[in-house]
Design a protein around this motif. Sequence first.
Motif, short mmCIF file in Angstrom:
data_model
loop_
_atom_site.label_atom_id
_atom_site.label_comp_id
_atom_site.label_asym_id
_atom_site.label_seq_id
_atom_site.Cartn_x
_atom_site.Cartn_y
_atom_site.Cartn_z
N GLU A 74 -0.33 56.76 -6.92
CA GLU A 74 0.15 56.29 -8.18
C GLU A 74 -0.81 56.35 -9.39
OE1 GLU A 74 2.79 52.63 -10.09
OE2 GLU A 74 2.16 52.65 -8.06
N ALA A 75 -2.01 55.92 -8.82
CA ALA A 75 -3.37 55.61 -9.77
C ALA A 75 -3.59 56.86 -10.09
CB ALA A 75 -4.28 54.76 -9.15
N LEU A 76 -3.78 57.90 -9.31
CA LEU A 76 -3.87 59.37 -9.50
C LEU A 76 -3.25 59.82 -10.67
CD1 LEU A 76 -5.59 60.81 -6.46
CD2 LEU A 76 -6.81 59.83 -8.38
N LYS B 73 -9.05 44.57 -8.82
CA LYS B 73 -9.04 45.18 -7.56
C LYS B 73 -7.66 45.61 -7.06
CE LYS B 73 -12.86 42.96 -6.54
NZ LYS B 73 -13.93 43.45 -6.68
N THR B 74 -6.65 45.77 -7.98
CA THR B 74 -5.33 46.28 -7.90
C THR B 74 -4.99 47.11 -9.11
OG1 THR B 74 -4.02 44.50 -8.81
CG2 THR B 74 -4.52 44.37 -6.43
N LEU B 75 -4.02 48.07 -8.81
CA LEU B 75 -3.62 48.86 -9.91
C LEU B 75 -2.80 47.98 -11.09
CD1 LEU B 75 -2.78 51.65 -11.32
CD2 LEU B 75 -0.91 52.05 -9.46
N PHE B 76 -2.14 47.35 -10.24
CA PHE B 76 -1.30 46.23 -11.33
C PHE B 76 -2.57 45.79 -12.36
CE2 PHE B 76 0.38 42.05 -12.45
CZ PHE B 76 1.53 42.57 -13.23
N ILE C 220 -9.85 52.89 -9.79
CA ILE C 220 -8.99 52.09 -8.74
C ILE C 220 -8.15 52.78 -7.83
CG2 ILE C 220 -6.73 51.94 -10.27
CD1 ILE C 220 -8.65 49.00 -8.88
N ALA C 221 -8.09 54.02 -7.81
CA ALA C 221 -7.39 54.83 -6.67
C ALA C 221 -8.26 54.71 -5.38
CB ALA C 221 -7.27 56.32 -7.17
N ASP C 222 -9.44 54.58 -5.40
CA ASP C 222 -10.46 54.39 -4.38
C ASP C 222 -10.34 52.95 -3.92
OD1 ASP C 222 -10.85 57.13 -4.01
OD2 ASP C 222 -12.63 57.14 -5.27
N VAL C 223 -10.23 52.31 -4.73
CA VAL C 223 -10.23 50.71 -4.51
C VAL C 223 -8.94 49.96 -3.91
CG1 VAL C 223 -10.53 48.28 -5.49
CG2 VAL C 223 -11.76 50.14 -6.28
N ASP C 224 -7.94 50.48 -4.65
CA ASP C 224 -6.64 50.04 -4.28
C ASP C 224 -5.63 51.11 -3.36
OD1 ASP C 224 -3.81 48.82 -3.93
OD2 ASP C 224 -3.77 48.76 -6.01
N ARG C 225 -6.25 51.35 -2.06
CA ARG C 225 -5.70 52.43 -1.35
C ARG C 225 -4.14 52.80 -1.20
NH1 ARG C 225 -8.70 56.82 -1.49
NH2 ARG C 225 -7.83 57.56 0.27
N ARG D 265 -7.84 56.85 -24.09
CA ARG D 265 -7.07 57.31 -22.94
C ARG D 265 -8.18 58.02 -21.77
NH1 ARG D 265 -2.03 57.33 -23.86
NH2 ARG D 265 -1.07 57.52 -25.78
N LEU D 266 -9.25 58.55 -22.29
CA LEU D 266 -10.16 59.11 -21.37
C LEU D 266 -11.07 57.89 -20.63
CD1 LEU D 266 -11.72 61.77 -23.40
CD2 LEU D 266 -10.29 62.36 -21.62
N ARG D 267 -10.93 56.76 -21.18
CA ARG D 267 -11.70 55.88 -20.48
C ARG D 267 -10.62 55.19 -19.58
NH1 ARG D 267 -15.60 51.55 -23.23
NH2 ARG D 267 -16.91 50.98 -21.33
N SER D 268 -9.44 55.21 -19.73
CA SER D 268 -8.37 54.64 -19.01
C SER D 268 -7.99 55.66 -17.80
CB SER D 268 -6.86 54.63 -19.77
OG SER D 268 -7.02 53.54 -20.68
N ALA D 269 -8.44 56.85 -18.22
CA ALA D 269 -8.33 57.75 -16.95
C ALA D 269 -9.21 57.64 -15.94
CB ALA D 269 -8.45 59.43 -17.44
N LYS D 270 -10.50 57.29 -16.48
CA LYS D 270 -11.49 56.96 -15.39
C LYS D 270 -11.18 55.63 -14.66
CE LYS D 270 -15.32 59.10 -18.00
NZ LYS D 270 -16.53 59.03 -18.77
N ALA D 271 -10.84 54.65 -15.38
CA ALA D 271 -10.32 53.31 -14.72
C ALA D 271 -9.43 53.61 -13.57
CB ALA D 271 -9.82 52.24 -15.64
N TYR D 272 -8.23 54.68 -14.01
CA TYR D 272 -7.27 54.79 -12.78
C TYR D 272 -7.74 55.65 -11.73
CZ TYR D 272 -3.60 53.06 -15.81
OH TYR D 272 -2.80 52.20 -16.68
N GLU D 273 -8.85 56.44 -12.22
CA GLU D 273 -9.50 57.42 -10.89
C GLU D 273 -10.34 56.39 -10.20
OE1 GLU D 273 -11.73 60.02 -13.09
OE2 GLU D 273 -9.81 61.58 -13.19
#
Length: 86
Positions: free
Chosen positions: A62-64, A15-18, A52-57, A42-50
Motif C-alpha cells: 500500500e505504501a508503494l 512508524k506506520t503508514l497511517f 515507510i514501506a520498509d518500516v511498516d512491512r 509530491r516528490l518528498r511525499s513519495a520518498k516518505a512513502y517509499e
Amino acid sequence: MSDHNAAWQEVQACKTLFQVHEALGRLRPSATADVARWRAYRLRSAKAYEWIADVDRGHHHEALYWARREREQASQNTTGGGADRS
C-alpha cells in the motif's frame, strides 16, 4: 530549524503508514499553491512513502502504491486540485 523542516522531521519519525498519511496531510500545500511547490511536496511525499514501506512491512504494498501515485502526480505538474497550471 524552521517549522517546515520540523514538520518533515515529524514525517521521518513515523512508524506506520497511517502516521505518515497524517503527517503529510499537515504539510500539504494550499490548493492555490504554485505547481513547483506541489511538485516538491509530491516528490518528498513519495520518498516518505517509499521509506515507510520498509518500516511498516504490514502495509508495504500500500505504501508503494502511494509512492507511485505521488510520483505520477508530480510528473503531471498538477496542483492539489488536479488542475494543470503549467
